[in-house]
Design a protein around this motif. Structure first.
Motif, PDB file in Angstrom:
ATOM      1  N   UNK A  15      49.654  42.371  38.871  1.00  0.00           N
ATOM      2  CA  UNK A  15      48.247  42.312  39.293  1.00  0.00           C
ATOM      3  C   UNK A  15      47.317  42.467  38.092  1.00  0.00           C
ATOM      4  N   UNK A  16      47.667  43.358  37.165  1.00  0.00           N
ATOM      5  CA  UNK A  16      46.845  43.560  35.973  1.00  0.00           C
ATOM      6  C   UNK A  16      46.803  42.298  35.121  1.00  0.00           C
ATOM      7  N   UNK A  17      47.941  41.617  34.983  1.00  0.00           N
ATOM      8  CA  UNK A  17      47.970  40.374  34.203  1.00  0.00           C
ATOM      9  C   UNK A  17      47.069  39.314  34.833  1.00  0.00           C
ATOM     10  N   UNK A  18      47.084  39.230  36.147  1.00  0.00           N
ATOM     11  CA  UNK A  18      46.204  38.271  36.826  1.00  0.00           C
ATOM     12  C   UNK A  18      44.747  38.631  36.603  1.00  0.00           C
ATOM     13  N   UNK A  19      44.440  39.914  36.643  1.00  0.00           N
ATOM     14  CA  UNK A  19      43.066  40.359  36.410  1.00  0.00           C
ATOM     15  C   UNK A  19      42.623  40.023  34.988  1.00  0.00           C
ATOM     16  N   UNK A  20      43.475  40.283  34.009  1.00  0.00           N
ATOM     17  CA  UNK A  20      43.134  39.984  32.610  1.00  0.00           C
ATOM     18  C   UNK A  20      42.867  38.500  32.433  1.00  0.00           C
ATOM     19  N   UNK A  21      43.748  37.671  32.971  1.00  0.00           N
ATOM     20  CA  UNK A  21      43.574  36.219  32.837  1.00  0.00           C
ATOM     21  C   UNK A  21      42.289  35.754  33.500  1.00  0.00           C
ATOM     22  N   UNK A  22      41.974  36.308  34.661  1.00  0.00           N
ATOM     23  CA  UNK A  22      40.758  35.910  35.370  1.00  0.00           C
ATOM     24  C   UNK A  22      39.505  36.348  34.624  1.00  0.00           C
ATOM     25  N   UNK A  23      39.523  37.534  34.049  1.00  0.00           N
ATOM     26  CA  UNK A  23      38.372  38.000  33.266  1.00  0.00           C
ATOM     27  C   UNK A  23      38.159  37.109  32.055  1.00  0.00           C
ATOM     28  N   UNK A  24      39.230  36.801  31.344  1.00  0.00           N
ATOM     29  CA  UNK A  24      39.096  35.980  30.150  1.00  0.00           C
ATOM     30  C   UNK A  24      38.651  34.551  30.480  1.00  0.00           C
ATOM     31  N   UNK A  57      44.185  39.050  46.847  1.00  0.00           N
ATOM     32  CA  UNK A  57      43.128  38.396  46.084  1.00  0.00           C
ATOM     33  C   UNK A  57      42.313  39.370  45.246  1.00  0.00           C
ATOM     34  N   UNK A  58      42.711  40.641  45.180  1.00  0.00           N
ATOM     35  CA  UNK A  58      41.911  41.660  44.512  1.00  0.00           C
ATOM     36  C   UNK A  58      41.695  41.392  43.018  1.00  0.00           C
ATOM     37  N   UNK A 109      34.229  51.853  47.879  1.00  0.00           N
ATOM     38  CA  UNK A 109      34.288  52.082  46.429  1.00  0.00           C
ATOM     39  C   UNK A 109      35.718  51.861  45.928  1.00  0.00           C
ATOM     40  N   UNK A 110      35.857  51.050  44.887  1.00  0.00           N
ATOM     41  CA  UNK A 110      37.160  50.803  44.278  1.00  0.00           C
ATOM     42  C   UNK A 110      37.260  51.619  43.001  1.00  0.00           C
ATOM     43  N   UNK A 111      38.171  52.573  42.980  1.00  0.00           N
ATOM     44  CA  UNK A 111      38.328  53.494  41.850  1.00  0.00           C
ATOM     45  C   UNK A 111      39.330  52.915  40.856  1.00  0.00           C
ATOM     46  N   UNK A 112      38.844  52.596  39.647  1.00  0.00           N
ATOM     47  CA  UNK A 112      39.687  52.006  38.608  1.00  0.00           C
ATOM     48  C   UNK A 112      39.595  52.827  37.328  1.00  0.00           C
ATOM     49  N   UNK A 113      39.747  54.139  37.482  1.00  0.00           N
ATOM     50  CA  UNK A 113      39.715  55.053  36.338  1.00  0.00           C
ATOM     51  C   UNK A 113      40.873  56.044  36.429  1.00  0.00           C
ATOM     52  N   UNK A 121      41.453  38.612  41.252  1.00  0.00           N
ATOM     53  CA  UNK A 121      40.468  37.553  41.025  1.00  0.00           C
ATOM     54  C   UNK A 121      39.087  37.968  41.541  1.00  0.00           C
ATOM     55  N   UNK A 122      39.042  38.627  42.692  1.00  0.00           N
ATOM     56  CA  UNK A 122      37.760  39.101  43.225  1.00  0.00           C
ATOM     57  C   UNK A 122      37.135  40.135  42.294  1.00  0.00           C
ATOM     58  N   UNK A 123      37.949  41.018  41.785  1.00  0.00           N
ATOM     59  CA  UNK A 123      37.462  42.028  40.846  1.00  0.00           C
ATOM     60  C   UNK A 123      36.925  41.370  39.580  1.00  0.00           C
ATOM     61  N   UNK A 124      37.635  40.378  39.060  1.00  0.00           N
ATOM     62  CA  UNK A 124      37.174  39.680  37.858  1.00  0.00           C
ATOM     63  C   UNK A 124      35.827  39.008  38.097  1.00  0.00           C
ATOM     64  N   UNK A 125      35.617  38.470  39.284  1.00  0.00           N
ATOM     65  CA  UNK A 125      34.336  37.851  39.608  1.00  0.00           C
ATOM     66  C   UNK A 125      33.210  38.879  39.589  1.00  0.00           C
TER      67      UNK A 125
END
Length: 378
Positions: free
Chosen positions: A265-274, A360-361, A1-5, A363-367
């Motif tokens: 890491x957050x910036x990479x996640x935002x870009x991947x989600x968008x 790679x977290x 489980x990945x806790x993101x709260x 990008x994997x999370x965005x997927x």
């Protein structure tokens, strides 16, 4: 489980637990007792107070330990405003994106003490302009109470500029730093009062602090034994205070390095989600934002449905403030930013912790987020 709260709460750090342990066992005295056991507890409390004050850029005697951030905010908003009533200052300034503990304290003062409340508007990114704040101030303004960083969208206010406006008219400024503590520098905010909470930092739930400068009159909300220099009666939570001080010091020592790493890491996640989700819209300010916060709306979905799909995929996140969990109403923060109610109800907030993520977290999370959004989009 990945806790993101983590904006809701974070786990207790091992170092904090070890620092607290003696004050839960052999050093168990009441710090108000005049014997060696009580004096040992009092010494630990004084040391914790000094350590918290140093990180906040305040004096040791300014720090009042509370049961958490909500109590600290209540004590600041109610205590400072009630003390100002004797000088016929009956006006309070907040913003519409504040935490419920500030907004409901303001409403209490309006209803039961005839205090006039002004909510200074925010822009579409949740920011307050110094000009807007200046226009909201009056000759009878008792207090300005604003959040340093928003708990839902992560937008960071220019507190230094806002504080300068308040100081120019002699109005004290209270800053809710519950979300920003450990992520941003709190020493040069120019605030007259600062609230923090332990469980956002790696200390237990049930401990917080309000640092309020000695020149600012403060009416206590709790009466009894006169602890905390008469500002908050009740036997102090010595172990909690030690834990809060330890967690705050650790976070401050690591702050620059952790904020840079997590922010990247957050910036990479935002870009991947968008990139992966055409309907994704980042809420809040893309530049002036906490490094660990990414909040989106996903038009055409239900935020709660997306959360359920994410949990099936091993990801725990939230739709916004934990203090509003279970409400069917759209976020007051997003509505204040001009987001339509039906879009606000599609919001999902991801808040990272201080631990390092695999390379790679993001990008994997965005997927996985994209999979969850597609699953509820039909």
């Amino acid at each position: 489980m990945l806790y993101l709260d983590h904006a809701a709460t974070s786990p207790v750090r091992p170092e904090v637990l070890e620092a607290m342990r003696p004050y839960l066992t052999e050093v168990f005295g009441n710090p108000s007792s005049h014997h060696t056991t009580g004096e040992a507890a009092a010494n630990a409390l004084d040391d914790a107070r000094a350590r918290v004050a140093a990180v906040l850029g305040m004096r040791t005697g300014d720090v009042v330990f509370t049961a958490g951030g909500t109590e600290a905010n209540n004590l600041a908003v109610k205590g400072i405003t009630l003390a100002a009533l004797v000088r016929d200052r009956r006006h309070l300034v907040v913003s519409p994106v504040e935490h419920e503990s500030i907004l409901e304290s303001a409403e209490y003062l309006r209803r039961f003490h005839a205090v006039s409340v002004t909510q200074v508007a925010v822009d579409a990114r949740g920011r307050i302009s110094p000009d807007a704040l200046g226009a909201a101030l009056r000759d009878d303004t008792a207090l300005v109470s604003l959040g340093h960083a928003n708990n839902e969208i992560g937008t960071v206010q220019d507190v230094a500029a806002l504080g300068a406006v308040a100081r120019a008219t002699g109005v004290p400024l209270h800053v809710d730093a519950v979300q920003s503590a450990g992520w941003l520098d709190l020493r040069d905010l120019g605030a007259d009062a600062i609230s923090i909470a332990g469980h956002k930092l790696g200390a237990p739930k049930g401990i917080g602090a309000l640092a309020v400068r000695g020149r600012v009159p403060l009416e206590p909300l709790l009466h009894g034994g006169g602890q905390e220099r008469g500002r908050r009666s009740g036997t102090e939570n010595v172990a909690g205070a030690v834990g809060l001080a330890t967690a705050l010091q650790l976070a401050e020592a690591e702050r620059a390095a952790v904020a840079a790493r997590v922010g990247a890491a957050t910036e990479r996640f935002i870009a991947a989600v968008q990139t992966r989700i055409p309907s994704a819209t980042l809420t809040g300010d893309p530049r002036h934002r906490l490094p660990a916060t990414a909040s989106f709306t996903f038009a055409g979905t239900s935020g709660e449905a997306v959360l359920l799909e994410l949990e099936r995929r091993g990801i725990v996140s939230s739709s916004g403030s934990a203090c509003a969990a279970g409400s069917d109403e759209p976020s007051h923060v997003l509505l204040a930013c001009g987001i339509a109610p039906e879009v606000a109800q599609t919001s999902v907030r991801f808040t990272f912790g201080r631990a390092a993520l695999p390379t790679d977290a993001p990008e994997h999370l965005a997927a996985l987020v994209a999979d969850a959004v597609r699953a509820v989009s039909g």
